[in-house]
Design a protein around this motif. Sequence first.
Motif, PDB file in Angstrom:
ATOM      1  N   TRP A 110      20.922 -38.882 -17.902  1.00 22.84           N
ATOM      2  CA  TRP A 110      20.218 -40.054 -17.382  1.00 22.84           C
ATOM      3  C   TRP A 110      18.795 -39.652 -17.014  1.00 22.84           C
ATOM      4  CZ3 TRP A 110      21.510 -45.124 -16.846  1.00 22.84           C
ATOM      5  CH2 TRP A 110      22.835 -45.467 -17.090  1.00 22.84           C
ATOM      6  N   ASP A 144      15.098 -36.132 -14.852  1.00 22.96           N
ATOM      7  CA  ASP A 144      16.530 -36.058 -15.132  1.00 22.96           C
ATOM      8  C   ASP A 144      17.275 -36.426 -13.846  1.00 22.96           C
ATOM      9  OD1 ASP A 144      19.138 -35.452 -15.839  1.00 22.96           O
ATOM     10  OD2 ASP A 144      18.791 -33.302 -16.049  1.00 22.96           O
ATOM     11  N   SER A 174      17.620 -47.257 -25.380  1.00 22.18           N
ATOM     12  CA  SER A 174      16.756 -46.393 -24.568  1.00 22.18           C
ATOM     13  C   SER A 174      15.292 -46.612 -24.922  1.00 22.18           C
ATOM     14  CB  SER A 174      17.127 -44.927 -24.776  1.00 22.18           C
ATOM     15  OG  SER A 174      18.466 -44.695 -24.391  1.00 22.18           O
ATOM     16  N   GLN A 189      15.348 -46.814 -15.888  1.00 22.85           N
ATOM     17  CA  GLN A 189      16.329 -45.768 -16.181  1.00 22.85           C
ATOM     18  C   GLN A 189      16.983 -46.008 -17.526  1.00 22.85           C
ATOM     19  OE1 GLN A 189      19.160 -45.680 -12.959  1.00 22.85           O
ATOM     20  NE2 GLN A 189      17.604 -45.204 -11.436  1.00 22.85           N
ATOM     21  N   TYR A 190      17.281 -44.922 -18.219  1.00 26.48           N
ATOM     22  CA  TYR A 190      18.014 -45.012 -19.469  1.00 26.48           C
ATOM     23  C   TYR A 190      18.866 -43.761 -19.635  1.00 26.48           C
ATOM     24  CZ  TYR A 190      14.701 -41.773 -21.659  1.00 26.48           C
ATOM     25  OH  TYR A 190      13.951 -40.683 -21.980  1.00 26.48           O
ATOM     26  N   GLN A 191      19.854 -43.862 -20.511  1.00 26.10           N
ATOM     27  CA  GLN A 191      20.716 -42.717 -20.770  1.00 26.10           C
ATOM     28  C   GLN A 191      20.537 -42.250 -22.210  1.00 26.10           C
ATOM     29  OE1 GLN A 191      24.754 -43.863 -20.113  1.00 26.10           O
ATOM     30  NE2 GLN A 191      24.644 -45.631 -21.442  1.00 26.10           N
ATOM     31  N   ARG A 192      20.849 -40.969 -22.424  1.00 27.48           N
ATOM     32  CA  ARG A 192      20.724 -40.385 -23.749  1.00 27.48           C
ATOM     33  C   ARG A 192      21.863 -39.407 -23.966  1.00 27.48           C
ATOM     34  NH1 ARG A 192      18.162 -36.002 -25.607  1.00 27.48           N
ATOM     35  NH2 ARG A 192      17.053 -35.538 -23.703  1.00 27.48           N
ATOM     36  N   THR A 229      20.649 -37.213 -13.876  1.00 25.77           N
ATOM     37  CA  THR A 229      22.059 -37.153 -14.244  1.00 25.77           C
ATOM     38  C   THR A 229      22.927 -36.784 -13.051  1.00 25.77           C
ATOM     39  OG1 THR A 229      21.403 -36.497 -16.466  1.00 25.77           O
ATOM     40  CG2 THR A 229      23.704 -36.126 -15.849  1.00 25.77           C
ATOM     41  N   LEU A 285      26.202 -36.776 -21.580  1.00 18.46           N
ATOM     42  CA  LEU A 285      25.333 -37.909 -21.299  1.00 18.46           C
ATOM     43  C   LEU A 285      24.311 -37.521 -20.230  1.00 18.46           C
ATOM     44  CD1 LEU A 285      25.067 -40.918 -22.080  1.00 18.46           C
ATOM     45  CD2 LEU A 285      26.471 -41.432 -20.104  1.00 18.46           C
ATOM     46  N   LYS A 310      23.400 -39.686 -10.706  1.00 15.97           N
ATOM     47  CA  LYS A 310      24.293 -40.709 -11.267  1.00 15.97           C
ATOM     48  C   LYS A 310      25.751 -40.273 -11.174  1.00 15.97           C
ATOM     49  CE  LYS A 310      21.843 -44.140 -13.040  1.00 15.97           C
ATOM     50  NZ  LYS A 310      22.111 -45.536 -12.758  1.00 15.97           N
ATOM     51  N   GLU A 351      14.874 -41.231 -15.428  1.00 17.18           N
ATOM     52  CA  GLU A 351      14.122 -42.295 -14.763  1.00 17.18           C
ATOM     53  C   GLU A 351      12.645 -42.059 -15.046  1.00 17.18           C
ATOM     54  OE1 GLU A 351      14.939 -44.263 -10.709  1.00 17.18           O
ATOM     55  OE2 GLU A 351      13.603 -42.579 -10.293  1.00 17.18           O
TER      56      GLU A 351
END
Length: 177
Positions: free
Chosen positions: A104, A128, A72, A93-96, A130, A102, A133, A106
Amino acid sequence: LVGDDEIAKTSNECDAMAEQLKATLDAIPDLLFELGLDGCYYSVHSPNESLLVSSPSYLISKTVPQVLAPESAAIVMDALQEAHEKGWSQGKQYQRKTAQGLLWFEHSVAKKATLNDESPRFMVLSRDITERKVTAEEIQSLAFYDPLTGLPNRRLMMDKLKNILLASENSGNDGAL
């Protein structure tokens, strides 16, 4: 010379503008950060602190690689570098992983104007995504799997068959069904 009345009027106008800016920032549902090119956090604004990796006071003076997972952090640092070169970056974009599951995010990054001797600074808007996604994954699942049994459906078979035929055509290999 400026009189006391002028100073008071200017002070009131500044206070009103500061309140208006704060109200505008509070209306933005996204995370807002000011970061340096090295990923150092200079300011943090969040209407929902549960989205943050840690408290705003903890983040200040830390760097992105210190607080995010390596994958990330690499994406965020890449966005900063792109904004440094082009003036902006968007769509990274990344996830945490969090206690809630989880998440997501951007990023949209814009380079701030600085004085000649100042190091580059960037405004980072982190949204956010999420829910978007999760919805996309559900749509993908409904398109290719039976909702009752969870088994692959005819559409998935046709999609896979099409890909296999293309690969066979490109490689010159024969196949059978």
